[in-house]
Design a protein around this motif. Sequence first.
Motif, PDB file in Angstrom:
ATOM      1  N   GLY A 118       9.087   8.969  -7.011  1.00 46.19           N
ATOM      2  CA  GLY A 118       8.070   7.868  -6.590  1.00 46.19           C
ATOM      3  C   GLY A 118       6.651   8.322  -6.730  1.00 46.19           C
ATOM      4  N   PHE A 119       5.744   7.642  -7.528  1.00 43.19           N
ATOM      5  CA  PHE A 119       4.320   7.770  -7.573  1.00 43.19           C
ATOM      6  C   PHE A 119       4.336   8.835  -8.939  1.00 43.19           C
ATOM      7  CE2 PHE A 119       4.859   6.848  -3.238  1.00 43.19           C
ATOM      8  CZ  PHE A 119       4.357   5.768  -3.159  1.00 43.19           C
TER       9      PHE A 119
ATOM     10  N   ARG B 263      -3.025   5.900   4.700  1.00 44.77           N
ATOM     11  CA  ARG B 263      -3.682   4.786   5.464  1.00 44.77           C
ATOM     12  C   ARG B 263      -3.943   4.908   6.763  1.00 44.77           C
ATOM     13  NH1 ARG B 263      -4.400   0.596   1.448  1.00 44.77           N
ATOM     14  NH2 ARG B 263      -3.419   1.375  -0.412  1.00 44.77           N
TER      15      ARG B 263
ATOM     16  N   PRO C 201       0.829  -1.244  -0.051  1.00 43.47           N
ATOM     17  CA  PRO C 201      -0.161   0.223   0.076  1.00 43.47           C
ATOM     18  C   PRO C 201       0.896   1.488   0.142  1.00 43.47           C
ATOM     19  CG  PRO C 201      -0.971  -1.599   1.621  1.00 43.47           C
ATOM     20  CD  PRO C 201       0.397  -2.255   1.204  1.00 43.47           C
ATOM     21  N   GLY C 202       2.055   1.164   0.412  1.00 47.57           N
ATOM     22  CA  GLY C 202       2.930   2.641   0.667  1.00 47.57           C
ATOM     23  C   GLY C 202       3.923   2.292  -0.346  1.00 47.57           C
ATOM     24  N   CYS C 203       4.323   1.525  -1.016  1.00 49.93           N
ATOM     25  CA  CYS C 203       5.445   1.094  -1.793  1.00 49.93           C
ATOM     26  C   CYS C 203       5.277   1.825  -3.222  1.00 49.93           C
ATOM     27  CB  CYS C 203       5.495  -0.322  -1.947  1.00 49.93           C
ATOM     28  SG  CYS C 203       7.169  -0.584  -2.962  1.00 49.93           S
ATOM     29  N   GLU C 204       6.418   2.653  -3.536  1.00 51.54           N
ATOM     30  CA  GLU C 204       6.319   3.294  -4.814  1.00 51.54           C
ATOM     31  C   GLU C 204       6.466   2.279  -5.971  1.00 51.54           C
ATOM     32  OE1 GLU C 204       9.957   5.624  -3.245  1.00 51.54           O
ATOM     33  OE2 GLU C 204      10.148   5.674  -5.453  1.00 51.54           O
TER      34      GLU C 204
ATOM     35  N   HIS D 241      -7.464   5.796  -1.457  1.00 48.80           N
ATOM     36  CA  HIS D 241      -6.107   5.545  -1.223  1.00 48.80           C
ATOM     37  C   HIS D 241      -5.076   5.711  -2.697  1.00 48.80           C
ATOM     38  CE1 HIS D 241      -7.105   3.126   2.734  1.00 48.80           C
ATOM     39  NE2 HIS D 241      -6.751   4.493   3.143  1.00 48.80           N
ATOM     40  N   GLY D 242      -5.625   6.434  -3.284  1.00 55.48           N
ATOM     41  CA  GLY D 242      -4.733   6.942  -4.663  1.00 55.48           C
ATOM     42  C   GLY D 242      -3.496   7.503  -4.518  1.00 55.48           C
ATOM     43  N   THR D 243      -3.110   7.902  -5.567  1.00 55.45           N
ATOM     44  CA  THR D 243      -1.723   8.454  -5.743  1.00 55.45           C
ATOM     45  C   THR D 243      -1.432   9.962  -6.539  1.00 55.45           C
ATOM     46  OG1 THR D 243      -0.885   7.369  -7.511  1.00 55.45           O
ATOM     47  CG2 THR D 243      -0.695   6.126  -5.618  1.00 55.45           C
TER      48      THR D 243
ATOM     49  N   GLU E   1       7.401   9.248  -0.444  1.00 46.17           N
ATOM     50  CA  GLU E   1       6.426   8.181   0.150  1.00 46.17           C
ATOM     51  C   GLU E   1       5.410   8.528   1.158  1.00 46.17           C
ATOM     52  OE1 GLU E   1       8.415   4.355   0.859  1.00 46.17           O
ATOM     53  OE2 GLU E   1       7.535   4.508   2.887  1.00 46.17           O
TER      54      GLU E   1
ATOM     55  N   VAL F  29       1.593   9.011   0.354  1.00 50.06           N
ATOM     56  CA  VAL F  29       0.680   7.848  -0.007  1.00 50.06           C
ATOM     57  C   VAL F  29       0.633   7.034   1.337  1.00 50.06           C
ATOM     58  CG1 VAL F  29       0.607   5.743  -1.134  1.00 50.06           C
ATOM     59  CG2 VAL F  29       1.276   7.959  -2.270  1.00 50.06           C
ATOM     60  N   THR F  30       1.613   6.832   2.156  1.00 46.76           N
ATOM     61  CA  THR F  30       1.692   6.055   3.271  1.00 46.76           C
ATOM     62  C   THR F  30       0.712   6.657   4.434  1.00 46.76           C
ATOM     63  OG1 THR F  30       4.030   5.763   2.725  1.00 46.76           O
ATOM     64  CG2 THR F  30       2.927   4.855   4.878  1.00 46.76           C
TER      65      THR F  30
ATOM     66  N   PRO G  41       0.556   7.813 -12.847  1.00 46.48           N
ATOM     67  CA  PRO G  41      -0.438   7.610 -12.341  1.00 46.48           C
ATOM     68  C   PRO G  41      -1.129   6.138 -12.120  1.00 46.48           C
ATOM     69  CG  PRO G  41      -1.058   8.663 -14.202  1.00 46.48           C
ATOM     70  CD  PRO G  41       0.891   8.474 -14.100  1.00 46.48           C
ATOM     71  N   ILE G  42      -1.863   5.712 -11.209  1.00 48.15           N
ATOM     72  CA  ILE G  42      -2.677   4.538 -11.262  1.00 48.15           C
ATOM     73  C   ILE G  42      -3.348   4.407 -12.421  1.00 48.15           C
ATOM     74  CG2 ILE G  42      -4.240   2.891 -10.159  1.00 48.15           C
ATOM     75  CD1 ILE G  42      -3.635   4.441  -7.556  1.00 48.15           C
TER      76      ILE G  42
END
Lengths: 239, 492
Positions: A212-213, B71, A100-103, B176-178, B64, B67-68, A216-217
Amino acid sequence: MNEYDKFSLDGRPIYFERGQSILEAALAAGVYIPNLCHHPEFKPHGSCKLCTVKVNGRFGSACTIKAMPGQEVASDTPELNGNRRVLLQMLFVEGNHFCPGCEKSGNCKLQALAYDIEMLTPHYRHFYPVREIDATHPDVLLDFNRCIMCELCVRASRDVDGKSVFALAGRGTASHVVVNSPSGKLGDTDFALTDKAASVCPVGAILSKRVGFAVPIGERQYDVDPISAQASARQAEEA
Amino acid sequence: MFRLETAENPQKLRRIAIDPVTRVEGHGKVTLLLDDADRIHQVRLHIVEFRGFEVFIEGRPFWEVPVTVQRLCGICPVSHHLAAVKAMDIIAGYGALPPTAEKLRRLMHYGQVLQSHAVHFFHLASPDLLLGFDSEPTRRNIVGVAQDFPEIAKQGVLLRKYGQEVIRHTAGKRIHGTGAIPGGMNKALAVAERDELRRDIDQMIEWALASVHMVAALHRTKPEFYNHFGEFDSSMMGLVDERGAMDFYHGGLRAVDAAGKPIFDHVDYTTYESVLEEEAKSWSYMKFPHIRALGPEKGWYKVGPLARVQACDFIPSPLADLERKKMMGLGHGKPVMGTLFYHWARLIELLHAAEVIRDLLDDPDILGTDLMADKGERKGEAVGVIEAPRGTLFHHYRVNENDLVTFCNLIVSTTNNNQAMNAAIRSVARTHLDGRVVTEGLLNHIEVAIRAYDPCLSCATHALGQMPLEVDLVDAEGRLVSRGRRNMGPER
């Protein structure tokens, strides 16, 4: 390619060139065999065991066994995929893989394989190892929490970059990647972002800093098609 | 010490616990201490879970974090995402965002406020208001509302869905998008996405307006009850823009007292520590912030819809501002303080969010592709503040020269409301429970007061390391042998 040089993979004929491994021949033919430590530019390593197949009834790594005429190879079977799921589960619990938090999420081969092989739970108890982050290099971050010890960085740094920045140290469960500098820190090496070793990590252990990121998704490598479908798509494009 | 916070002789009193408090996000409980005549001596809202985000963010790379850290919660992750990224914009050295990037972030955030307010009012709070505080508990939920008021329930579900779609088109996922990255956004809005959202927004505004009118109509049925339920005077705080208008994404801090007079105004939020202070208490994992100049006894305040709607000079969208004036008219020149006004104010904000979303979708900038700011000098410390659905949210970070976070302090909305929620349940206990035989319906009055704040207890209990702790070693006779204390403030 000789029309007689073929073997059978899950009942399908795979033509190959002499010298190719079963994995190389299968991928070239657009047939996917799961793999993690394989990289087409490096010598096969045979360590992750994800590509384990049955050749004429015997287990073996598809990346190290040469393709031979007449082989009967089984790969996409409930037994072999079950074993692969267990291997992935062990890799997930052995490190700290928090997608969930990994780029690297969406671009990670380990994550993509877990989705593809339908690993629904970690099953085993997490080790939660205490591993360090090495952020001493100005352009590259090492997050050992996510290292799966595929040694692609070791091979790339040694064989392509000629620097031997990385090595594997320790034995058994204490095995870990180390950095070749007096301090053990990447910032004290001549490692560069342009090195081959900076771009071969299949997981989120070697990362370019501060980007990182940025993708986009929906546009990441494994967002649309699963990793298995991409092998056949690549082959179709090349054809 | 506040009235009803600590009983003088708790050993002789009967204890009633509401555990867990239901229809809130996260886990909390309420304890009441009563004597034999059912007189109330102590009422506390305890936050019994705790999370460790402030500590496990430490040592992680700064890019990071947005994004983290989201949560922390699944209800308003966008708020944490954006508060963190606002801080990281500065850490990474980026200047002002291009108009498209800022408007996309605003679109994401107002979508978030819309969906969060919808889920709170329709799913969590409406069963009390529409079915009755002491209605049959097994039906006092969204399913009961759907059975008795199907059209209202449907509108609630679809309003929430719409907000989630706004988030998906800007952040890549509903939860929880980015989308936001230090310096800007990673995704432009496609024409098809804009058109899809634009198609339904007028319907959303219509439903939002109807929901405000519904709460106003409920108030008219029992105005005295609605005016005075859980009523108490307090200061209020929120962000306002340079004109004094309500702004959920950016602005200066404004606090007003119970008469609506300013305590501070247009305070640069990066200096929040100069105006706010946090206190820890032994019986809750949640800290108690207060206005520094007024001290812990008088300096506590409210945040969230009721505070924001009344602390600002106006709401910069026509329908919501009109509804604001109608609600505030009931205070006859002073802010309204009844706890149930939170719902009214929340729906006014929901309406405002829908109006802003429409205006953003009609703005040609929203389809732009210039998504990243220019980069300048790196910084080692930064603060990002945003108005989350539940109130003002502070993210404060320090980052070392290797890009790793070395310090993180979060003051989340619900933490700001900690004392106010305790004051609300003590007010309700005094008015509705004191001296009466306690029934399930009466206990639900306590929960109704807590729910009005829409507390998110999971994200409010983030402090590891600073967690207040008191350990007593007692001998077999119950005599205190030694006491260990950490982060408890002065012993009382």
